[in-house]
Design a protein around this motif. Structure first.
Motif, mmCIF file in Angstrom:
data_model
loop_
_atom_site.group_PDB
_atom_site.id
_atom_site.type_symbol
_atom_site.label_atom_id
_atom_site.label_comp_id
_atom_site.label_asym_id
_atom_site.label_seq_id
_atom_site.Cartn_x
_atom_site.Cartn_y
_atom_site.Cartn_z
ATOM 1 N N ALA A 253 18.057 68.248 13.439
ATOM 2 C CA ALA A 253 18.527 68.016 14.834
ATOM 3 C C ALA A 253 18.751 66.676 15.025
ATOM 4 C CB ALA A 253 17.777 68.676 15.820
ATOM 5 N N ILE A 254 19.731 66.185 15.973
ATOM 6 C CA ILE A 254 19.774 64.813 16.347
ATOM 7 C C ILE A 254 19.979 64.774 17.615
ATOM 8 C CG2 ILE A 254 20.521 62.544 15.902
ATOM 9 C CD1 ILE A 254 21.433 63.312 13.087
ATOM 10 N N ILE A 255 18.958 64.199 18.492
ATOM 11 C CA ILE A 255 19.052 63.944 19.966
ATOM 12 C C ILE A 255 18.840 62.547 20.321
ATOM 13 C CG2 ILE A 255 18.648 66.415 20.296
ATOM 14 C CD1 ILE A 255 15.779 65.832 20.687
ATOM 15 N N TRP B 225 10.895 56.067 21.366
ATOM 16 C CA TRP B 225 9.559 56.106 21.266
ATOM 17 C C TRP B 225 9.055 57.202 21.789
ATOM 18 C CZ3 TRP B 225 8.035 50.349 22.983
ATOM 19 C CH2 TRP B 225 8.557 49.631 21.920
ATOM 20 N N CYS B 226 9.633 57.707 23.123
ATOM 21 C CA CYS B 226 9.059 58.670 23.941
ATOM 22 C C CYS B 226 9.404 59.866 23.237
ATOM 23 C CB CYS B 226 9.718 58.571 25.160
ATOM 24 S SG CYS B 226 9.328 57.302 26.200
ATOM 25 N N THR B 227 10.421 60.012 22.973
ATOM 26 C CA THR B 227 11.209 61.396 22.215
ATOM 27 C C THR B 227 10.343 61.753 20.960
ATOM 28 O OG1 THR B 227 13.597 60.719 23.217
ATOM 29 C CG2 THR B 227 13.295 62.565 21.634
ATOM 30 N N GLU B 228 10.377 60.646 20.032
ATOM 31 C CA GLU B 228 9.596 60.850 18.695
ATOM 32 C C GLU B 228 8.251 61.156 19.090
ATOM 33 O OE1 GLU B 228 8.794 58.042 14.923
ATOM 34 O OE2 GLU B 228 8.011 57.411 16.801
ATOM 35 N N GLY C 88 15.917 56.429 14.991
ATOM 36 C CA GLY C 88 17.056 55.553 14.704
ATOM 37 C C GLY C 88 18.206 55.276 15.810
ATOM 38 N N TYR C 89 19.146 55.070 15.246
ATOM 39 C CA TYR C 89 20.493 54.577 15.975
ATOM 40 C C TYR C 89 21.737 55.626 15.396
ATOM 41 C CZ TYR C 89 17.338 50.813 16.221
ATOM 42 O OH TYR C 89 16.250 49.850 15.986
ATOM 43 N N GLU D 167 19.755 55.049 21.060
ATOM 44 C CA GLU D 167 18.227 55.236 20.545
ATOM 45 C C GLU D 167 18.137 56.836 20.454
ATOM 46 O OE1 GLU D 167 15.159 53.389 22.175
ATOM 47 O OE2 GLU D 167 15.989 51.474 22.094
ATOM 48 N N ALA D 168 17.839 57.337 19.128
ATOM 49 C CA ALA D 168 17.890 58.842 18.994
ATOM 50 C C ALA D 168 16.674 59.125 18.024
ATOM 51 C CB ALA D 168 19.348 59.259 18.558
ATOM 52 N N VAL D 169 16.395 60.398 17.758
ATOM 53 C CA VAL D 169 15.549 60.774 16.798
ATOM 54 C C VAL D 169 16.149 61.839 15.975
ATOM 55 C CG1 VAL D 169 13.769 60.266 18.230
ATOM 56 C CG2 VAL D 169 14.454 62.644 18.253
#
Length: 178
Positions: free
Chosen positions: A6-8, A14-17, A32-33, A55-57
């Motif tokens: 999943a990529i969101i 930093w928060c999402t990770e 990542g990006y 900026e994504a995870v």
């Protein structure tokens, strides 16, 4: 065991990770990006807002433990999907709320998740569903950033730590080690 990706994007990675690293069924989370054709972007370029990346995870997860729909519901509960190109003090398209489905099934689930979660918000959800695009891992120092720097970084202490505390309280039964 079945595994999926999943990529969101929900603001600062930093928060999402930090949130998704704590969930049962998560194999790995990579910051990542995504969202642009510009190759090999750097953090400085993306933060400048000129590349079009978010900026994504990238979350690798076990579908026997957690579903894509559950990941999206948690995503909607752990950031503000009603502010366009902004999360807290972070502003710009690089901080947009976006879902990058990896296939048609995920795209349908993303649409359903937006509809399902709209009732939790007073304002319309502005999360975009964007086409899959090249994934560029963030620099090594961004990976597991909160875990490595939370106590000593002012942004982490002011923004990430409270978000993570709220998440832990609301999702205690779904945390690793439970």
């Amino acid at each position: 065991m079945t595994h999926d990706i999943a990529i969101i994007a929900g603001g600062c990675f930093w928060c999402t990770e930090a949130v998704f690293n704590e969930l049962q069924g998560i194999d790995s989370v990579q910051s990542g990006y995504i969202g642009s054709s510009v190759a090999n972007p750097t953090y400085e370029q993306v933060c400048g807002g000129n590349t079009g990346h978010a900026e994504a995870v990238r979350i690798a997860y076990d579908t026997d433990v957690i579903s894509y729909g559950d990941l999206l519901d948690i995503f909607f509960h752990t950031h503000d999907p009603t502010t366009l190109n902004r999360q807290g003090g972070d502003t710009g398209t690089q901080y947009r709320s976006a879902i990058f489905p990896q296939n048609g099934v995920q795209a349908g689930e993303a649409e359903a998740a937006i509809a399902r979660n709209q009732a939790s918000w007073d304002n319309p959800i502005v999360t975009s569903i964007e086409p899959d695009a090249p994934w560029w891992p963030a620099e090594a120092y961004h990976q597991r950033y909160f875990e490595k720097n939370g106590a000593s970084n002012g942004y982490c202490a002011a923004v990430v730590a409270p978000k993570l505390a709220k998440f832990r309280k609301g999702y205690a039964a779904r945390l690793k080690g439970r």
